[in-house]
Design an enzyme around this catalytic site. Structure first.
Site, PDB file in Angstrom:
ATOM      1  N   CYS A  37       0.831  -1.205   0.000  1.00 18.00           N
ATOM      2  CA  CYS A  37       0.000   0.000   0.000  1.00 18.00           C
ATOM      3  C   CYS A  37       0.866   1.256   0.000  1.00 18.00           C
ATOM      4  CB  CYS A  37      -0.924   0.007   1.216  1.00 18.00           C
ATOM      5  SG  CYS A  37      -2.236  -1.210   1.127  1.00 18.00           S
ATOM      6  N   ALA A  69      -3.196  -3.368  -2.468  1.00 16.48           N
ATOM      7  CA  ALA A  69      -4.589  -3.654  -2.127  1.00 16.48           C
ATOM      8  C   ALA A  69      -5.491  -2.595  -2.746  1.00 16.48           C
ATOM      9  CB  ALA A  69      -4.764  -3.688  -0.615  1.00 16.48           C
ATOM     10  N   TYR A 193      -8.357  -8.499   6.774  1.00 16.60           N
ATOM     11  CA  TYR A 193      -9.366  -7.779   6.006  1.00 16.60           C
ATOM     12  C   TYR A 193     -10.596  -8.661   5.794  1.00 16.60           C
ATOM     13  CZ  TYR A 193      -5.545  -4.504   5.676  1.00 16.60           C
ATOM     14  OH  TYR A 193      -4.537  -3.634   6.003  1.00 16.60           O
TER      15      TYR A 193
END
Length: 366
Positions: A37, A69, A193
């Site tokens: 990220c 992501a 997640y």
């Protein structure tokens, strides 16, 4: 033999219970860039930073470059600064980035994600931690159950309609990813997640068809994999797992091996093995290659390539992992940030021949 620099074919014929012909993609070597990220987007749009950041790794010899992501819905972003693929403008912004990766000889890949209860948090680049207040751009989050991650806002438990919307969002993002030029689509089921939240009994307290037994807890992931495969039949589909929650009573390696076999049987042709991220009280013992044993266990249980990740920082270490049969490929992260030409360096360290970009050949020998 320098296994690290050997090509690897992904998506080759495997025994599946689907009638869909899997795509075939060849990575020029087995030293790949893991999704990392960047927290540098506005309204989910990748920009110049993402273009330069990702293309440089392909110039540096990576066999595959995986974009970070990428949220399939606005409320699936980890932070307000995350990239997305929930609209066509984002698709069009990703297209030149995927093309730049391909032109430089690497396989363009992207990680499709939904952060679930870990969404709407401050980017680490802001220096702030925790949930973003609604008054400052935050939003309500969703999860399998109304159980908050420590220090974050309580999420709303998804109902049947909400689950259907998540599956549809992954499928729509997959179609956009392929249209943008990505050859490999990685479904993010790790690091605490949303899909990982459904898998783990520590975060999934449901008593319906999506909770309780392992098969029920894996149901959403299997539906997402089916939807992504159907939406992108000519792409290689991968899944990233956290092999363990590093916490008592949580998701573990045996669960990972079992569910990895289930997704492989449904057309997933690459498994990436990481760990952790589900709970704040996890206790992780780190060190060079600390997750390799998890990749080894998964590789022994599935009939598709498996990649290892986690503190793999030099060529000899990466080569030894492959030579031992612990994995089929290496996903590295921070070492690529330190040296965007990690693969070119690795070839030199291993005394192997590797094609350099013509523009860089003058630097090949000192």
């Amino acid at each position: 033999m320098t296994l690290l620099l050997d090509p690897l074919t992904l998506g080759a014929d495997t025994d599946t219970d689907t009638d869909t012909d899997t795509a075939t993609v060849v990575a020029r070597n087995r030293l790949w860039v893991a999704p990392m990220c960047q927290y540098s987007a506005e309204d989910g749009m990748p920009g110049e930073w993402h273009h330069v950041h990702l293309a440089q790794f392909a110039s540096g010899g990576a066999g595959m470059v995986t974009a970070e992501a990428t949220a399939v819905t606005p409320d699936g972003r980890i932070s307000p600064d995350d990239v997305g693929l929930w609209n066509d403008a984002q698709r069009d912004a990703w297209a030149p980035i995927a093309a730049a990766i391909r032109r430089r000889g690497a396989v363009p890949a992207i990680q499709l994600a939904h952060a679930g209860r870990k969404a709407s948090t401050w980017s680490p680049l802001t220096g702030r931690r925790g949930a973003v207040p609604h008054a400052e751009g935050g939003w309500p989050t969703v999860a399998p159950s109304a159980v908050a991650f420590d220090g974050f806002a309580e999420p709303r438990a998804l109902d049947a309609a909400g689950i259907e919307e998540v599956v549809a969002a992954f499928a729509a993002a997959a179609r956009r990813a392929v249209a943008a030029g990505f050859d490999v689509l990685q479904v993010h089921a790790a690091h605490g997640y949303l899909l990982h939240q459904f898998l783990s009994p520590l975060s999934n307290r449901r008593d319906d068809d999506y909770g309780g037994s392992l098969q029920n807890r894996a149901r959403l992931l299997l539906q997402v994999c089916d939807a992504v495969r159907d939406a992108a039949p000519h792409a290689v589909i991968a899944v990233r797992f956290s092999a363990t929650d590093w916490a008592e009573g949580g998701w573990d390696v045996a669960d990972t091996v079992t569910v990895a076999g289930w997704v492989a049987a449904r057309g997933v042709t690459l498994i990436d093995v990481s760990s952790g991220g589900l709970v704040a009280h996890q206790r992780i013992t780190t060190g060079p290659g600390y997750q390799v044993a998890f990749a080894r266990a998964v590789r022994a249980g599935v009939d598709v390539p498996v990649s290892a990740v986690g503190e793999i920082t030099d060529a000899a270490q990466a080569q030894s992992i492959l030579a031992a049969g612990d994995a089929d490929a290496i996903m590295a992260g921070r070492e690529w940030l330190r040296d965007p030409h990690f693969a070119l360096r690795a070839a030199g360290e291993l005394g192997a021949d590797m094609e350099w970009p013509a523009q860089y050949v003058r630097a090949r020998r000192r």
